[in-house]
Motif scaffolding. Sequence first.
Motif, PDB file in Angstrom:
ATOM      1  N   ALA A 214       0.836  -1.204   0.000  1.00  0.00           N
ATOM      2  CA  ALA A 214       0.000   0.000   0.000  1.00  0.00           C
ATOM      3  C   ALA A 214       0.870   1.253   0.000  1.00  0.00           C
ATOM      4  O   ALA A 214       0.548   2.246  -0.674  1.00  0.00           O
ATOM      5  N   GLN A 215       1.995   1.198   0.737  1.00  0.00           N
ATOM      6  CA  GLN A 215       2.905   2.348   0.764  1.00  0.00           C
ATOM      7  C   GLN A 215       3.590   2.541  -0.587  1.00  0.00           C
ATOM      8  O   GLN A 215       3.754   3.667  -1.065  1.00  0.00           O
ATOM      9  N   ILE A 216       3.983   1.440  -1.229  1.00  0.00           N
ATOM     10  CA  ILE A 216       4.587   1.520  -2.560  1.00  0.00           C
ATOM     11  C   ILE A 216       3.613   2.156  -3.539  1.00  0.00           C
ATOM     12  O   ILE A 216       3.971   3.033  -4.331  1.00  0.00           O
ATOM     13  N   ARG A 217       2.365   1.717  -3.486  1.00  0.00           N
ATOM     14  CA  ARG A 217       1.349   2.254  -4.403  1.00  0.00           C
ATOM     15  C   ARG A 217       1.159   3.753  -4.194  1.00  0.00           C
ATOM     16  O   ARG A 217       1.047   4.521  -5.159  1.00  0.00           O
ATOM     17  N   GLN A 218       1.141   4.179  -2.957  1.00  0.00           N
ATOM     18  CA  GLN A 218       0.966   5.613  -2.679  1.00  0.00           C
ATOM     19  C   GLN A 218       2.126   6.422  -3.256  1.00  0.00           C
ATOM     20  O   GLN A 218       1.917   7.454  -3.902  1.00  0.00           O
ATOM     21  N   ILE A 219       3.343   5.942  -3.036  1.00  0.00           N
ATOM     22  CA  ILE A 219       4.511   6.654  -3.556  1.00  0.00           C
ATOM     23  C   ILE A 219       4.509   6.649  -5.074  1.00  0.00           C
ATOM     24  O   ILE A 219       4.751   7.670  -5.722  1.00  0.00           O
ATOM     25  N   TYR A 220       4.226   5.488  -5.659  1.00  0.00           N
ATOM     26  CA  TYR A 220       4.228   5.365  -7.122  1.00  0.00           C
ATOM     27  C   TYR A 220       3.214   6.311  -7.750  1.00  0.00           C
ATOM     28  O   TYR A 220       3.525   7.046  -8.697  1.00  0.00           O
ATOM     29  N   ASN A 221       1.984   6.296  -7.239  1.00  0.00           N
ATOM     30  CA  ASN A 221       0.942   7.123  -7.827  1.00  0.00           C
ATOM     31  C   ASN A 221       1.200   8.609  -7.635  1.00  0.00           C
ATOM     32  O   ASN A 221       0.789   9.427  -8.464  1.00  0.00           O
ATOM     33  N   ASP A 222       1.898   8.972  -6.570  1.00  0.00           N
ATOM     34  CA  ASP A 222       2.274  10.375  -6.380  1.00  0.00           C
ATOM     35  C   ASP A 222       3.449  10.753  -7.269  1.00  0.00           C
ATOM     36  O   ASP A 222       3.443  11.800  -7.926  1.00  0.00           O
ATOM     37  N   ALA A 223       4.461   9.891  -7.303  1.00  0.00           N
ATOM     38  CA  ALA A 223       5.703  10.225  -8.003  1.00  0.00           C
ATOM     39  C   ALA A 223       5.528  10.282  -9.517  1.00  0.00           C
ATOM     40  O   ALA A 223       6.173  11.075 -10.198  1.00  0.00           O
ATOM     41  N   TRP A 224       4.671   9.432 -10.073  1.00  0.00           N
ATOM     42  CA  TRP A 224       4.553   9.313 -11.520  1.00  0.00           C
ATOM     43  C   TRP A 224       3.349  10.042 -12.099  1.00  0.00           C
ATOM     44  O   TRP A 224       3.139  10.031 -13.317  1.00  0.00           O
ATOM     45  N   SER A 225       2.535  10.666 -11.254  1.00  0.00           N
ATOM     46  CA  SER A 225       1.245  11.195 -11.704  1.00  0.00           C
ATOM     47  C   SER A 225       1.363  12.252 -12.796  1.00  0.00           C
ATOM     48  O   SER A 225       0.445  12.436 -13.596  1.00  0.00           O
ATOM     49  N   GLY A 226       2.486  12.961 -12.850  1.00  0.00           N
ATOM     50  CA  GLY A 226       2.653  13.991 -13.867  1.00  0.00           C
ATOM     51  C   GLY A 226       3.305  13.499 -15.142  1.00  0.00           C
ATOM     52  O   GLY A 226       3.494  14.285 -16.086  1.00  0.00           O
ATOM     53  N   ASN A 227       3.633  12.225 -15.207  1.00  0.00           N
ATOM     54  CA  ASN A 227       4.351  11.686 -16.370  1.00  0.00           C
ATOM     55  C   ASN A 227       3.407  11.367 -17.532  1.00  0.00           C
ATOM     56  O   ASN A 227       2.264  10.944 -17.330  1.00  0.00           O
ATOM     57  N   TRP A 228       3.920  11.529 -18.730  1.00  0.00           N
ATOM     58  CA  TRP A 228       3.184  11.130 -19.927  1.00  0.00           C
ATOM     59  C   TRP A 228       2.829   9.648 -19.844  1.00  0.00           C
ATOM     60  O   TRP A 228       3.655   8.819 -19.448  1.00  0.00           O
ATOM     61  N   GLY A 229       1.596   9.313 -20.190  1.00  0.00           N
ATOM     62  CA  GLY A 229       1.181   7.915 -20.249  1.00  0.00           C
ATOM     63  C   GLY A 229       0.881   7.266 -18.917  1.00  0.00           C
ATOM     64  O   GLY A 229       0.542   6.081 -18.867  1.00  0.00           O
ATOM     65  N   PHE A 230       0.983   8.024 -17.833  1.00  0.00           N
ATOM     66  CA  PHE A 230       0.793   7.439 -16.496  1.00  0.00           C
ATOM     67  C   PHE A 230      -0.632   6.912 -16.321  1.00  0.00           C
ATOM     68  O   PHE A 230      -1.609   7.534 -16.734  1.00  0.00           O
TER      69      PHE A 230
END
Length: 374
Positions: A214-230
Amino acid sequence: MTGIEIITVEKRSELKDFIELPWKIYVAYPKWVPPLKKEICRLLDPLRHPFWEFAQRILFLARRGKETVGRIAGIIDGRYNRFHNEKMGIWGFFECADDPQAAAALFASVEKWAHEKGMTFIRGPLNPSTNHEAGLLIEGFDVPPSLMMTYNPPYYSRLIESCGYFKEKDLLAFLIDSYYELPGWMDRLAGKIARKKGVRITHFRPKDADAELAQIRQIYNDAWSGNWGFVPLSEKEMQDIGKHVMEFTDPDMAFFIYVEDEPAAFCMVFPDINPLLKRLNGRVGLLGTLKYFLYKKEIVGLRLFMLGIEEKYRQLGLPMLAFHHIYEVVRNKAKYRYMEIGWTLEDNDAVNSLIEEAGAKMHKKYRIFSKSLS
């Protein structure tokens, strides 16, 4: 010559043809690594794989007479379209003989389906999203693919472009080989960061897998949210990764970086098990278990699968600390001889420059194509 017939996959025998076609296509391409058939079957099953909770798909076969010569999937990812406020169709899982007529018929079928669903453009290959295998290999055919990276014959790009598709984005993969030495400046900077009060590295704890995932998912969705194709990872997709991917990770290579007791970053590096998958040739079973014990020594590489840093911590130099930790682990484990880093977006200059400054070299390029449906 017999004409092309397009079949919508509905029967079990047709799905079997869809899954097994690559074994015919890649006879002449020894660098290809066969996937596990049961995993492809699971990934394509709307009742079994969590990706389809928010998505729909259709599968097509191209046949010339009685011979299956091509395949393609049409996909609509509702989570992506809602997140980006777009009407994107997807094509993926494309495999085809060097047969322009078959390719044209397959793409026409997918485009018609997506257009009828209200999509305004179509993008691919995504198998089935950027959270899975993505992109068509266009440079680096002389090297086998690493784990969860694509491989295809060189002529695929010609077939795709002949159907009216254009480059939308390239994805890059970098390589660090056995002669790698961490640059002195990065070693010093990482040491300085590590000595800061409140900064520490903790490894993934399998006993607390649900909370850790759950912690990985939170970080991933925050960190990559501005990326193309996310595409945001759902809770069930993250659990699926934990169940089917984390089981073969090196425990020293999955770690969090904490800052003042807050999880600021997560890094996931997997052993490149593709040499073993090559031996398995699509099947596990009892013989596959035996092959694992016979050939696990051939697993000598790594793939940096994920490095996510929460937005508010991006100015702290945490990537240097992650690279330093990975380097120290690899240095103490002589079995690892290379690490592939990627993929990254071609225009993510900050990340790509850092990777190259760390001593990695770009060695593969993948392409995402798109086409208007209006």
